[in-house]
Design a protein around this motif. Structure first.
Motif, PDB file in Angstrom:
ATOM      1  N   GLY A 107       0.818  -1.207   0.000  1.00 42.28           N
ATOM      2  CA  GLY A 107       0.000   0.000   0.000  1.00 42.28           C
ATOM      3  C   GLY A 107       0.855   1.262   0.000  1.00 42.28           C
ATOM      4  N   TYR A 108       0.210   2.360   0.279  1.00 44.13           N
ATOM      5  CA  TYR A 108       0.892   3.659   0.202  1.00 44.13           C
ATOM      6  C   TYR A 108       1.454   4.082   1.562  1.00 44.13           C
ATOM      7  CZ  TYR A 108      -1.716   4.095  -4.174  1.00 44.13           C
ATOM      8  OH  TYR A 108      -2.241   3.890  -5.426  1.00 44.13           O
ATOM      9  N   PRO A 109       2.585   4.767   1.537  1.00 46.07           N
ATOM     10  CA  PRO A 109       3.090   5.334   2.796  1.00 46.07           C
ATOM     11  C   PRO A 109       2.231   6.500   3.239  1.00 46.07           C
ATOM     12  CG  PRO A 109       4.434   6.070   0.940  1.00 46.07           C
ATOM     13  CD  PRO A 109       3.468   5.058   0.392  1.00 46.07           C
ATOM     14  N   GLN A 110       2.218   6.743   4.525  1.00 45.50           N
ATOM     15  CA  GLN A 110       1.471   7.875   5.057  1.00 45.50           C
ATOM     16  C   GLN A 110       2.265   9.164   4.876  1.00 45.50           C
ATOM     17  OE1 GLN A 110       0.495   7.000   9.146  1.00 45.50           O
ATOM     18  NE2 GLN A 110      -1.183   5.647   8.593  1.00 45.50           N
ATOM     19  N   GLU A 111       1.537  10.243   4.833  1.00 45.40           N
ATOM     20  CA  GLU A 111       2.184  11.555   4.779  1.00 45.40           C
ATOM     21  C   GLU A 111       3.008  11.771   6.042  1.00 45.40           C
ATOM     22  OE1 GLU A 111       0.509  15.969   5.471  1.00 45.40           O
ATOM     23  OE2 GLU A 111      -0.311  14.973   3.689  1.00 45.40           O
ATOM     24  N   ARG A 112       4.170  12.343   5.876  1.00 46.51           N
ATOM     25  CA  ARG A 112       5.018  12.684   7.016  1.00 46.51           C
ATOM     26  C   ARG A 112       5.310  14.173   6.938  1.00 46.51           C
ATOM     27  NH1 ARG A 112       9.882   8.372   7.410  1.00 46.51           N
ATOM     28  NH2 ARG A 112      10.445   9.790   9.101  1.00 46.51           N
ATOM     29  N   ARG A 113       4.873  14.890   7.952  1.00 42.22           N
ATOM     30  CA  ARG A 113       5.006  16.339   7.939  1.00 42.22           C
ATOM     31  C   ARG A 113       5.342  16.835   9.335  1.00 42.22           C
ATOM     32  NH1 ARG A 113       0.742  20.531   5.322  1.00 42.22           N
ATOM     33  NH2 ARG A 113       0.261  18.644   4.123  1.00 42.22           N
ATOM     34  N   THR A 114       6.317  17.713   9.434  1.00 45.48           N
ATOM     35  CA  THR A 114       6.664  18.321  10.717  1.00 45.48           C
ATOM     36  C   THR A 114       6.676  19.832  10.553  1.00 45.48           C
ATOM     37  OG1 THR A 114       9.048  18.244  10.255  1.00 45.48           O
ATOM     38  CG2 THR A 114       8.096  16.365  11.401  1.00 45.48           C
ATOM     39  N   ASP A 115       6.369  20.533  11.637  1.00 39.44           N
ATOM     40  CA  ASP A 115       6.475  21.983  11.599  1.00 39.44           C
ATOM     41  C   ASP A 115       7.923  22.369  11.337  1.00 39.44           C
ATOM     42  OD1 ASP A 115       3.805  22.237  12.142  1.00 39.44           O
ATOM     43  OD2 ASP A 115       4.098  22.392  14.317  1.00 39.44           O
ATOM     44  N   GLY A 116       8.104  23.481  10.665  1.00 40.89           N
ATOM     45  CA  GLY A 116       9.469  23.929  10.374  1.00 40.89           C
ATOM     46  C   GLY A 116      10.054  24.750  11.501  1.00 40.89           C
ATOM     47  N   GLY A 117      11.127  25.427  11.207  1.00 40.86           N
ATOM     48  CA  GLY A 117      11.740  26.333  12.157  1.00 40.86           C
ATOM     49  C   GLY A 117      12.666  25.658  13.158  1.00 40.86           C
ATOM     50  N   PHE A 118      12.925  26.376  14.233  1.00 37.79           N
ATOM     51  CA  PHE A 118      13.886  25.905  15.232  1.00 37.79           C
ATOM     52  C   PHE A 118      13.526  24.548  15.795  1.00 37.79           C
ATOM     53  CE2 PHE A 118      14.990  25.638  19.790  1.00 37.79           C
ATOM     54  CZ  PHE A 118      16.378  25.553  19.664  1.00 37.79           C
ATOM     55  N   SER A 119      12.260  24.350  16.146  1.00 41.01           N
ATOM     56  CA  SER A 119      11.844  23.101  16.768  1.00 41.01           C
ATOM     57  C   SER A 119      12.160  21.897  15.880  1.00 41.01           C
ATOM     58  CB  SER A 119      10.347  23.152  17.082  1.00 41.01           C
ATOM     59  OG  SER A 119       9.909  21.917  17.617  1.00 41.01           O
ATOM     60  N   ALA A 120      11.826  21.995  14.597  1.00 35.71           N
ATOM     61  CA  ALA A 120      12.071  20.882  13.677  1.00 35.71           C
ATOM     62  C   ALA A 120      13.558  20.637  13.486  1.00 35.71           C
ATOM     63  CB  ALA A 120      11.405  21.163  12.337  1.00 35.71           C
ATOM     64  N   LEU A 121      14.320  21.704  13.372  1.00 34.13           N
ATOM     65  CA  LEU A 121      15.765  21.553  13.177  1.00 34.13           C
ATOM     66  C   LEU A 121      16.428  20.960  14.423  1.00 34.13           C
ATOM     67  CD1 LEU A 121      16.285  24.924  11.331  1.00 34.13           C
ATOM     68  CD2 LEU A 121      16.824  22.670  10.369  1.00 34.13           C
ATOM     69  N   LEU A 122      15.958  21.378  15.599  1.00 30.76           N
ATOM     70  CA  LEU A 122      16.490  20.813  16.835  1.00 30.76           C
ATOM     71  C   LEU A 122      16.173  19.323  16.925  1.00 30.76           C
ATOM     72  CD1 LEU A 122      17.876  21.212  19.570  1.00 30.76           C
ATOM     73  CD2 LEU A 122      15.631  21.826  20.522  1.00 30.76           C
ATOM     74  N   ARG A 123      14.975  18.925  16.505  1.00 33.20           N
ATOM     75  CA  ARG A 123      14.607  17.504  16.530  1.00 33.20           C
ATOM     76  C   ARG A 123      15.471  16.690  15.573  1.00 33.20           C
ATOM     77  NH1 ARG A 123       9.846  15.646  18.859  1.00 33.20           N
ATOM     78  NH2 ARG A 123       8.735  17.238  20.055  1.00 33.20           N
ATOM     79  N   ILE A 124      15.874  17.298  14.482  1.00 34.28           N
ATOM     80  CA  ILE A 124      16.775  16.589  13.567  1.00 34.28           C
ATOM     81  C   ILE A 124      18.124  16.352  14.242  1.00 34.28           C
ATOM     82  CG2 ILE A 124      18.113  16.855  11.438  1.00 34.28           C
ATOM     83  CD1 ILE A 124      15.641  18.178  10.201  1.00 34.28           C
ATOM     84  N   ILE A 125      18.617  17.355  14.952  1.00 32.67           N
ATOM     85  CA  ILE A 125      19.867  17.171  15.706  1.00 32.67           C
ATOM     86  C   ILE A 125      19.707  16.040  16.712  1.00 32.67           C
ATOM     87  CG2 ILE A 125      21.387  18.211  17.441  1.00 32.67           C
ATOM     88  CD1 ILE A 125      20.973  20.899  16.057  1.00 32.67           C
ATOM     89  N   ILE A 126      18.622  16.080  17.456  1.00 32.23           N
ATOM     90  CA  ILE A 126      18.382  15.063  18.484  1.00 32.23           C
ATOM     91  C   ILE A 126      18.329  13.672  17.875  1.00 32.23           C
ATOM     92  CG2 ILE A 126      16.684  14.195  20.156  1.00 32.23           C
ATOM     93  CD1 ILE A 126      15.945  17.154  20.694  1.00 32.23           C
ATOM     94  N   GLY A 127      17.724  13.553  16.696  1.00 26.51           N
ATOM     95  CA  GLY A 127      17.519  12.247  16.086  1.00 26.51           C
ATOM     96  C   GLY A 127      18.715  11.651  15.376  1.00 26.51           C
ATOM     97  N   GLN A 128      19.789  12.399  15.262  1.00 23.99           N
ATOM     98  CA  GLN A 128      20.955  11.885  14.547  1.00 23.99           C
ATOM     99  C   GLN A 128      21.527  10.648  15.244  1.00 23.99           C
ATOM    100  OE1 GLN A 128      23.479  15.321  14.436  1.00 23.99           O
ATOM    101  NE2 GLN A 128      22.402  16.261  12.724  1.00 23.99           N
ATOM    102  N   GLN A 129      21.653   9.558  14.473  1.00 23.46           N
ATOM    103  CA  GLN A 129      22.254   8.298  14.932  1.00 23.46           C
ATOM    104  C   GLN A 129      21.506   7.668  16.104  1.00 23.46           C
ATOM    105  OE1 GLN A 129      26.357   9.527  15.602  1.00 23.46           O
ATOM    106  NE2 GLN A 129      26.891   9.001  13.497  1.00 23.46           N
ATOM    107  N   LEU A 130      20.188   7.911  16.159  1.00 24.65           N
ATOM    108  CA  LEU A 130      19.363   7.303  17.200  1.00 24.65           C
ATOM    109  C   LEU A 130      18.158   6.631  16.556  1.00 24.65           C
ATOM    110  CD1 LEU A 130      19.186  10.062  19.974  1.00 24.65           C
ATOM    111  CD2 LEU A 130      20.564   7.979  20.002  1.00 24.65           C
ATOM    112  N   SER A 131      17.590   5.675  17.250  1.00 21.82           N
ATOM    113  CA  SER A 131      16.341   5.090  16.797  1.00 21.82           C
ATOM    114  C   SER A 131      15.225   6.125  16.929  1.00 21.82           C
ATOM    115  CB  SER A 131      15.987   3.855  17.623  1.00 21.82           C
ATOM    116  OG  SER A 131      15.647   4.231  18.950  1.00 21.82           O
ATOM    117  N   VAL A 132      14.132   5.914  16.211  1.00 22.03           N
ATOM    118  CA  VAL A 132      13.008   6.837  16.279  1.00 22.03           C
ATOM    119  C   VAL A 132      12.476   6.934  17.709  1.00 22.03           C
ATOM    120  CG1 VAL A 132      10.638   7.241  15.505  1.00 22.03           C
ATOM    121  CG2 VAL A 132      12.372   6.462  13.869  1.00 22.03           C
TER     122      VAL A 132
END
Length: 214
Positions: free
Chosen positions: A38-63
């Motif tokens: 089937g189809y993948p679900q849409e994946r969307r996150t708010d932009g800005g500082f919060s989203a960029l900080l979450r990307i830093i946090i998620g580096q080399q870690l499990s979800v």
């Protein structure tokens, strides 16, 4: 084929379905994958500082691990993720929340760049993919993978192909029925057939990996 675009986010669930249907019309292996998973679900996150900080946090870690740490950091900021609140936290608090020393530095660098006007996440919407990626990767701690994640999930860019992502390459292996997982160069070459809708193809790769048996 011209797919409808929204003013704010181009990688909508409707876009993904239409894009994959279009690609599958000329790709029997992708069509088979769609019929199975089937189809993948849409994946969307708010932009800005919060989203960029979450990307830093998620580096080399499990979800799961990344989500746990992000929740702790958000709590430390009283639920208001702003550069100013992040900069107001002591290193010990951030380390106690689960951030490594390097991620604390990267987070502070990001927060300072925004607070001092050196980097404006809102301006990324006005830039082409390559320009936006260059702006993000100029920040310390943000490599190409991190930049591509922001372009896909916060800016909704429809033709991003994160060939450096292990999950994308494994999903690609399964779609193509390969014995071995392709390396980055091979994945880049294989992904060209799915332009200009490679973001949707990447979502499909992750979708298969997350749902298929090992």
């Amino acid at each position: 084929m011209t797919l409808p675009k929204t003013a704010e986010f181009h990688l909508s669930g409707d876009h993904v379905r239409r894009a994959l249907d279009h690609l599958a019309s000329n790709d029997t292996q992708l069509a088979e994958a769609l019929s199975l998973w089937g189809y993948p679900q849409e994946r969307r996150t708010d932009g800005g500082f919060s989203a960029l900080l979450r990307i830093i946090i998620g580096q080399q870690l499990s979800v799961k691990a990344a989500a746990t740490i992000a929740a702790r950091v958000d709590a430390a900021m009283d639920g208001e993720a702003t550069p100013e609140r992040f900069l107001g936290l002591e290193d010990d608090i951030l380390r106690g929340a689960g951030l490594s020393a390097a991620k604390v530095r990267y987070g502070r660098g990001l927060a300072e760049a925004i607070a001092e006007g050196q980097f404006d996440p809102d301006e990324l919407h006005l830039l082409e993919d390559a320009q936006a990626l260059e702006k993000v990767t100029a920040l310390k701690g943000f490599g190409v993978w991190s930049g591509r994640m922001y372009l896909m999930f916060s800016l909704g860019r429809p033709d991003i192909w994160p060939a450096d992502d292990l999950g994308v390459r494994e999903g690609l292996r399964r779609i193509r029925g390969l014995d071995d997982r392709p390396d980055i160069k091979e994945a880049d070459a294989l992904g060209e057939a799915w332009a200009p809708y490679r973001s949707s193809a990447a979502l499909m790769c992750w979708h298969i990996l997350n749902n298929a048996p090992a």
